[in-house]
Write an enzyme that holds these catalytic residues in place. Structure first.
Site, short mmCIF file in Angstrom:
data_model
loop_
_atom_site.label_atom_id
_atom_site.label_comp_id
_atom_site.label_asym_id
_atom_site.label_seq_id
_atom_site.Cartn_x
_atom_site.Cartn_y
_atom_site.Cartn_z
N LYS A 20 0.83 -1.21 0.00
CA LYS A 20 0.00 0.00 0.00
C LYS A 20 0.87 1.27 0.00
O LYS A 20 2.08 1.20 0.26
CB LYS A 20 -0.91 -0.03 1.23
CG LYS A 20 -1.93 -1.17 1.22
CD LYS A 20 -2.85 -1.06 2.43
CE LYS A 20 -3.87 -2.18 2.45
NZ LYS A 20 -4.85 -2.02 3.56
N TYR B 203 -12.72 -3.01 -3.03
CA TYR B 203 -13.17 -2.81 -1.65
C TYR B 203 -14.70 -2.80 -1.54
O TYR B 203 -15.25 -2.17 -0.63
CB TYR B 203 -12.57 -1.51 -1.09
CG TYR B 203 -11.12 -1.66 -0.64
CD1 TYR B 203 -10.73 -2.71 0.19
CD2 TYR B 203 -10.15 -0.76 -1.04
CE1 TYR B 203 -9.40 -2.86 0.60
CE2 TYR B 203 -8.82 -0.90 -0.63
CZ TYR B 203 -8.46 -1.95 0.19
OH TYR B 203 -7.15 -2.10 0.60
N ASN C 135 -1.78 0.01 6.86
CA ASN C 135 -1.24 -1.24 7.41
C ASN C 135 -0.36 -2.00 6.40
O ASN C 135 -0.27 -3.21 6.41
CB ASN C 135 -2.37 -2.11 7.96
CG ASN C 135 -3.48 -2.34 6.96
OD1 ASN C 135 -3.31 -2.04 5.77
ND2 ASN C 135 -4.59 -2.89 7.39
N HIS D 205 -2.05 -5.33 1.53
CA HIS D 205 -3.33 -6.04 1.35
C HIS D 205 -2.97 -7.46 0.94
O HIS D 205 -2.01 -7.66 0.19
CB HIS D 205 -4.15 -5.39 0.23
CG HIS D 205 -5.23 -6.31 -0.27
ND1 HIS D 205 -6.45 -6.42 0.37
CD2 HIS D 205 -5.25 -7.22 -1.29
CE1 HIS D 205 -7.17 -7.35 -0.26
NE2 HIS D 205 -6.48 -7.85 -1.26
N GLU E 47 -9.24 -11.66 -7.31
CA GLU E 47 -8.31 -10.53 -7.19
C GLU E 47 -7.10 -10.66 -8.12
O GLU E 47 -6.62 -9.64 -8.64
CB GLU E 47 -7.84 -10.39 -5.73
CG GLU E 47 -8.97 -9.91 -4.82
CD GLU E 47 -8.51 -9.61 -3.41
OE1 GLU E 47 -7.41 -10.05 -3.02
OE2 GLU E 47 -9.25 -8.93 -2.69
#
Ligand code: ADP
Length: 161
Positions: free
Chosen positions: A17, A57, A120, A123, A134
């Site tokens: 990220k 998302y 964080n 993913h 995905e």
């Protein structure tokens, strides 16, 4: 390359990220997956548009934090990785640690490298079914590479390969 999610050909998607990009831990994150014995079969840097993020998302689209997450995910490019290995989806989730990074287990990527819930670092696909959606969402088939990783002889026992 045809998509195959069985045995040591199981695949999962990881995104490093924007906080991971900004904090200079791309190499550290990739290194952890490599040291574990996982096979990298796809790597790319990309900017995520609204449509892709809405799809990716969709499961948090009704949450109050969703607009913040999409803004954050567009604040810089991300690195997408496709990793392959035996039960790799679950193995990578364990390596990443739980969502709330400041409570994530020490030794995990989030546990060692982050303090935030939103920021964080990574993913990772949360189930085989999710991974099957995905991986093709982020990689075209010609962006994934089928090759022999000689290390697998030592990473897995004969009956696992
Ligand atoms: P995970 O990434 O661990 O699978 P989720 O799918 O539940 O977690 O959430 C997707 C992402 O949305 C999280 O990684 C995190 O960046 C963000 N997020 C989740 N919950 C919150 C929250 N309460 N506040 C802010 N951001 C959140």
């Amino acid at each position: 390359m045809s998509l195959d999610f069985a045995g040591i050909k199981e695949k999962t998607l990881v995104l490093i990220k924007p906080d991971g990009i900004q904090r200079g831990v791309i190499g550290e994150v990739v290194n952890r997956f490599e040291r574990k014995g996982l096979k990298v079969i796809g790597v790319k840097m990309m900017s995520l548009d609204e449509a892709l993020l809405r799809e990716h998302y969709a499961h948090i689209a009704d949450k109050p934090f969703f607009p913040g997450v999409t803004k954050f995910m567009q604040s810089s490019p991300v690195i997408a990785l496709c990793l392959e290995g035996l039960e790799v989806v679950q193995a990578v989730r364990i390596l990443c640690g739980i969502t709330k990074a400041r409570e994530a287990e020490a030794g995990s990527i989030r546990g060692d490298l982050a303090m935030s819930v939103a920021c964080n670092v990574v993913h990772a696909s949360d189930s085989l079914e999710t991974a099957k959606m995905e991986v093709p969402r982020f990689f075209k088939t010609d962006e994934l590479f089928d090759y022999d990783k000689t290390e697998f002889v030592n990473v897995y026992s004969e009956d696992e390969r």
